[in-house]
Design an enzyme around this catalytic site. Structure first.
Site, PDB file in Angstrom:
ATOM      1  N   LYS A  86      -6.366  15.979  -4.053  1.00  0.00           N
ATOM      2  CA  LYS A  86      -5.838  16.119  -5.406  1.00  0.00           C
ATOM      3  C   LYS A  86      -5.182  17.476  -5.630  1.00  0.00           C
ATOM      4  O   LYS A  86      -4.179  17.571  -6.338  1.00  0.00           O
ATOM      5  CB  LYS A  86      -6.952  15.877  -6.432  1.00  0.00           C
ATOM      6  CG  LYS A  86      -7.339  14.409  -6.578  1.00  0.00           C
ATOM      7  CD  LYS A  86      -6.119  13.543  -6.854  1.00  0.00           C
ATOM      8  CE  LYS A  86      -6.425  12.255  -7.580  1.00  0.00           C
ATOM      9  NZ  LYS A  86      -5.223  11.397  -7.697  1.00  0.00           N
ATOM     10  N   SER A 128       0.864  -1.174   0.000  1.00  0.00           N
ATOM     11  CA  SER A 128       0.000   0.000   0.000  1.00  0.00           C
ATOM     12  C   SER A 128       0.903   1.227   0.000  1.00  0.00           C
ATOM     13  O   SER A 128       1.875   1.288   0.760  1.00  0.00           O
ATOM     14  CB  SER A 128      -0.877   0.030   1.251  1.00  0.00           C
ATOM     15  OG  SER A 128      -1.521   1.296   1.313  1.00  0.00           O
ATOM     16  N   VAL A 129       0.564   2.209  -0.823  1.00  0.00           N
ATOM     17  CA  VAL A 129       1.387   3.426  -0.876  1.00  0.00           C
ATOM     18  C   VAL A 129       1.354   4.183   0.450  1.00  0.00           C
ATOM     19  O   VAL A 129       2.168   5.079   0.673  1.00  0.00           O
ATOM     20  CB  VAL A 129       0.950   4.356  -2.030  1.00  0.00           C
ATOM     21  CG1 VAL A 129       1.258   3.721  -3.379  1.00  0.00           C
ATOM     22  CG2 VAL A 129      -0.531   4.736  -1.933  1.00  0.00           C
ATOM     23  N   TYR A 182     -11.647  14.098  -1.926  1.00  0.00           N
ATOM     24  CA  TYR A 182     -10.835  13.802  -3.115  1.00  0.00           C
ATOM     25  C   TYR A 182     -10.241  15.096  -3.704  1.00  0.00           C
ATOM     26  O   TYR A 182      -9.067  15.164  -4.042  1.00  0.00           O
ATOM     27  CB  TYR A 182     -11.753  13.093  -4.107  1.00  0.00           C
ATOM     28  CG  TYR A 182     -11.146  12.611  -5.380  1.00  0.00           C
ATOM     29  CD1 TYR A 182     -10.299  11.509  -5.401  1.00  0.00           C
ATOM     30  CD2 TYR A 182     -11.460  13.223  -6.593  1.00  0.00           C
ATOM     31  CE1 TYR A 182      -9.776  11.036  -6.599  1.00  0.00           C
ATOM     32  CE2 TYR A 182     -10.947  12.761  -7.787  1.00  0.00           C
ATOM     33  CZ  TYR A 182     -10.097  11.671  -7.784  1.00  0.00           C
ATOM     34  OH  TYR A 182      -9.586  11.206  -8.969  1.00  0.00           O
ATOM     35  N   GLY A 183     -11.079  16.120  -3.807  1.00  0.00           N
ATOM     36  CA  GLY A 183     -10.614  17.400  -4.361  1.00  0.00           C
ATOM     37  C   GLY A 183      -9.504  18.016  -3.519  1.00  0.00           C
ATOM     38  O   GLY A 183      -8.506  18.521  -4.046  1.00  0.00           O
ATOM     39  N   ALA A 237     -10.711   9.437 -17.896  1.00  0.00           N
ATOM     40  CA  ALA A 237     -10.653   8.169 -18.616  1.00  0.00           C
ATOM     41  C   ALA A 237     -11.705   7.200 -18.093  1.00  0.00           C
ATOM     42  O   ALA A 237     -12.130   7.283 -16.942  1.00  0.00           O
ATOM     43  CB  ALA A 237      -9.271   7.541 -18.453  1.00  0.00           C
ATOM     44  N   ALA A 238     -12.063   6.280 -18.966  1.00  0.00           N
ATOM     45  CA  ALA A 238     -12.998   5.221 -18.576  1.00  0.00           C
ATOM     46  C   ALA A 238     -12.238   4.161 -17.798  1.00  0.00           C
ATOM     47  O   ALA A 238     -11.425   3.435 -18.358  1.00  0.00           O
ATOM     48  CB  ALA A 238     -13.612   4.607 -19.827  1.00  0.00           C
ATOM     49  N   SER A 287      -6.717  15.913 -10.431  1.00  0.00           N
ATOM     50  CA  SER A 287      -8.023  15.660 -11.028  1.00  0.00           C
ATOM     51  C   SER A 287      -8.729  16.988 -11.259  1.00  0.00           C
ATOM     52  O   SER A 287      -8.466  17.972 -10.563  1.00  0.00           O
ATOM     53  CB  SER A 287      -8.837  14.808 -10.058  1.00  0.00           C
ATOM     54  OG  SER A 287     -10.203  14.895 -10.374  1.00  0.00           O
ATOM     55  N   ASN A 335       0.112   7.177  -9.011  1.00  0.00           N
ATOM     56  CA  ASN A 335      -1.184   7.031  -9.677  1.00  0.00           C
ATOM     57  C   ASN A 335      -2.243   6.375  -8.782  1.00  0.00           C
ATOM     58  O   ASN A 335      -3.436   6.530  -9.015  1.00  0.00           O
ATOM     59  CB  ASN A 335      -0.956   6.194 -10.959  1.00  0.00           C
ATOM     60  CG  ASN A 335      -2.231   5.699 -11.564  1.00  0.00           C
ATOM     61  OD1 ASN A 335      -2.937   6.437 -12.244  1.00  0.00           O
ATOM     62  ND2 ASN A 335      -2.565   4.433 -11.307  1.00  0.00           N
TER      63      ASN A 335
END
Ligand code: NAI
Length: 298
Positions: free
Chosen positions: A169, A73-74, A165-166, A197-198, A152, A100
């Site tokens: 990021k 785990s990072v 998340y924001g 990306a998907a 992101s 990533n």
């Protein structure tokens, strides 16, 4: 000229699927030895398995490339240090790090627990810090290093339901900016990619016809350029579905007033002037911006 990674050693975190897998395959195809890291958990970060990373290694090896799998785990500094030591022992150096790995715990801020917030910050921001710290000294000693952070559009511009998340990021953009200054003397360059990306992260957020146009391979070209020999430093690049743009943190010309005019009322009165984007600039450093505030560069 073809961009190659012969004799280069790369670590890609979260490379068991999605974008990381696309980066790892492309780096290996262009000559890099690749450490494919992935915890192999669910989208929210729960669980773990080495099989996702191993499957990507198998693909690389089957195509004639060289790769190793790692399930650290990072967020686990001891495991990350072991991973880096192992790579150095086997391949002698570390040229490229692509941070990533990531998870999602989307909720409105009202419903988000502090634990959901901390977990997301821990994986994205502290995970990238942990991996970068583990390779930093090696890259400085080698006088060569290319580091890519993953931000992101949620961090750069905000998205409903992604406060955790924001925040994580955009933190990575701040990290990249200072590392690109501190690494410059040692030929260690640091950039940030904002993909779209998907992947399993977005599979339920967009309609299938849209997802079909934005495979992970549409982000890969920007990521590979940003970790190549001739990469820039301190760039934020948005990439996906054939679009490639740069994002900047800009500064308006604003106003500069004497002490007597430093009142909230004057800010209100001159708000449009302060906000006017005509002639806006991108300061080279925070210190340079401070000098401008002092009037030194006006
Ligand atoms: P993904 O879920 O397929 O890939 C993330 C990978 O990270 C997974 O394989 C997961 O097992 C791994 N991972 C999670 N926690 C980890 C940990 N603690 N240690 C090691 N590995 C861990 O999703 P995707 O889309 O490929 O995401 C890659 C990166 O791109 C993430 O940082 C994500 O936030 C970012 N991103 C993706 C966007 C998109 O449109 N897909 C948009 C903006 C950013």
């Amino acid at each position: 000229m073809t961009i190659r990674f012969d004799n280069r050693v790369a670590i890609v975190t979260g490379a068991g699927g999605g974008l990381g897998r696309a980066y790892a395959l492309a780096l290996a195809e262009r000559g890099a030895k690749v450490l494919v890291n992935d915890l192999g958990g669910a989208r929210d970060g729960s669980g773990s398995s080495l099989s996702a990373a191993q499957a990507v290694v198998d693909e690389i090896v089957a195509a004639g490339g060289e790769a190793m799998a790692n399930g650290a785990s990072v967020t686990d500094a001891v495991a990350v240090e072991k991973m880096v030591a192992f790579v150095k022992e086997r391949w002698g150096r570390i040229d490229v790090l692509i941070n990533n790995a990531g998870i999602l715990r989307d909720k409105t801020f009202a419903k988000m627990s502090l634990d959901d917030f901390r977990q997301v910050v821990d994986v994205h921001l502290m995970g990238s810090v942990t991996c970068t710290k583990a390779v930093w000294e090696t890259m400085r000693e080698q006088a060569f290093g290319r580091i890519l952070m993953t931000t992101s559009s949620s961090g750069l511009y905000g998205n409903f339901g992604q406060a955790n998340y924001g925040a994580a990021k955009l933190g990575l953009v701040g990290l990249m900016k200072t590392l690109s200054l501190e690494g410059a003397k040692y030929n260690v360059r640091c950039n940030t990619i904002a993909p779209v990306a998907a992947t399993r992260m977005t599979e339920d957020l967009m309609p299938p016809e849209m997802l079909a146009k934005m495979g992970a391979e549409t982000v890969m070209p920007a990521a590979l350029f940003l970790v190549s020999n001739d990469a820039p430093s301190n760039a934020i690049v948005n990439a996906g579905a054939g679009g490639f743009e740069r994002a900047y943190v800009t500064l308006t010309r604003g106003i500069h007033v004497d002490h007597a005019d430093m009142t909230p009322e004057n800010i209100a009165a001159r708000w449009d002037e302060i906000s006017d984007r005509n002639g806006e600039i991108v300061p080279d450093t925070g210190a340079a911006q401070g000098m401008m505030a002092l009037g030194g560069m006006r």
